[in-house]
Scaffold this motif. Structure first.
Motif, PDB file in Angstrom:
ATOM      1  N   HIS A  24       0.870  -1.176   0.000  1.00 46.98           N
ATOM      2  CA  HIS A  24       0.000   0.000   0.000  1.00 46.98           C
ATOM      3  C   HIS A  24       0.906   1.225   0.000  1.00 46.98           C
ATOM      4  CE1 HIS A  24      -3.385   2.415   2.240  1.00 46.98           C
ATOM      5  NE2 HIS A  24      -3.162   2.860   1.017  1.00 46.98           N
ATOM      6  N   ALA A  26       1.635   5.457  -1.149  1.00 45.59           N
ATOM      7  CA  ALA A  26       1.065   6.767  -1.432  1.00 45.59           C
ATOM      8  C   ALA A  26       1.998   7.526  -2.376  1.00 45.59           C
ATOM      9  CB  ALA A  26       0.857   7.556  -0.146  1.00 45.59           C
ATOM     10  N   HIS A  31      -3.071   6.528  -4.497  1.00 44.40           N
ATOM     11  CA  HIS A  31      -2.613   5.394  -3.723  1.00 44.40           C
ATOM     12  C   HIS A  31      -2.582   4.187  -4.654  1.00 44.40           C
ATOM     13  CE1 HIS A  31      -3.468   6.774   0.687  1.00 44.40           C
ATOM     14  NE2 HIS A  31      -2.903   7.718  -0.030  1.00 44.40           N
ATOM     15  N   CYS A 186      -9.584   5.255  -1.652  1.00 43.96           N
ATOM     16  CA  CYS A 186      -8.680   4.100  -1.594  1.00 43.96           C
ATOM     17  C   CYS A 186      -9.306   3.001  -0.741  1.00 43.96           C
ATOM     18  CB  CYS A 186      -7.334   4.517  -1.011  1.00 43.96           C
ATOM     19  SG  CYS A 186      -6.199   3.129  -0.764  1.00 43.96           S
ATOM     20  N   CYS A 189      -7.249   2.026   2.378  1.00 47.33           N
ATOM     21  CA  CYS A 189      -7.422   2.943   3.504  1.00 47.33           C
ATOM     22  C   CYS A 189      -8.727   2.653   4.243  1.00 47.33           C
ATOM     23  CB  CYS A 189      -7.410   4.390   3.020  1.00 47.33           C
ATOM     24  SG  CYS A 189      -5.788   4.989   2.476  1.00 47.33           S
ATOM     25  N   VAL A 195      -0.412   2.582   5.191  1.00 45.48           N
ATOM     26  CA  VAL A 195       0.471   2.850   4.057  1.00 45.48           C
ATOM     27  C   VAL A 195       1.873   2.348   4.386  1.00 45.48           C
ATOM     28  CG1 VAL A 195       1.568   4.676   2.700  1.00 45.48           C
ATOM     29  CG2 VAL A 195      -0.864   4.830   3.283  1.00 45.48           C
TER      30      VAL A 195
END
Length: 208
Positions: A24, A26, A31, A186, A189, A195
């Motif tokens: 994951h 960013a 993302h 996302c 999220c 992340v």
């Protein structure tokens, strides 16, 4: 995290390879569920030359006066300029390679760089163009400064609309399950998945 990395190579030239790290991540605009590591292509002589040759094959029939490089792709850009200058259409032509500033997602040309773009055929070379936002912004900026954008060359690219030809060495279809999301939409999220790292053109920084 790096233990999860695996490598994929170009079917055209095995010297051109990228590393994929699932997770994951960013980026500036999105993302993603995979980090695309292109350090070798940007930094290794053999890989940079091989990537430049593939791009040259794609743009050998395109008039090019200047190459704008983003994402630390200047070494590839120099080799690409060399190869293009020996192509039939650009035979013997001097081709400029510049790395101008991007401010607030817009191309900014200082006065010393203007002669490389104004009334010139300009090719954009970048490492990644997943959403197309930066690529389209630079293409628009080239026109704003009086140049003619002739194409976008990217190592890794997603599917997006562009007013000029886009050539990519690898696509999102080459990475199994690759997905990109707006930060506000996302699913990782929403599921509470933290992340792993923040990613930009220099690489990634783990979030501990």
């Amino acid at each position: 995290m790096e233990k999860r990395a695996y490598e994929i190579r170009s079917v055209v030239d095995g010297e051109v390879a990228i590393k994929i790290i699932p997770g994951h991540f960013a980026t500036r605009h999105s993302h993603v569920n995979s980090c695309i590591d292109m350090t070798g292509i940007k930094s290794d002589l053999v890989s940079a030359k091989a990537a430049a040759k593939l791009f040259c094959n794609a743009f050998s029939s395109t008039p090019v006066d200047t190459i704008i490089t983003l994402d630390r792709m200047k070494m590839v850009g120099a080799f690409l300029a060399h190869y293009l200058s020996h192509s039939q259409l650009n035979n013997g032509q001097n081709i400029g390679v510049i790395s101008p500033e991007i401010q607030n997602d817009k191309l900014l040309l200082r006065d010393n760089f203007l002669p490389y773009v104004q009334n010139k055929n300009v090719l954009l070379l970048t490492a990644s163009a997943t959403t197309g936002k930066d690529a389209n912004s630079v293409v628009e900026g080239i026109r704003y400064y009086g140049g003619t954008p002739v194409g976008v060359a990217t190592v890794f690219g997603g599917e997006f609309d562009c007013s000029v030809p886009v050539i990519k060495l690898f696509g999102s279809e080459d990475v199994s399950g690759y997905s990109s999301f707006l930060p506000t939409n996302c699913p990782m999220c929403r599921e509470g998945i933290k992340v792993d790292a923040v990613v930009n053109s220099y690489g990634y920084s783990k979030i501990l």
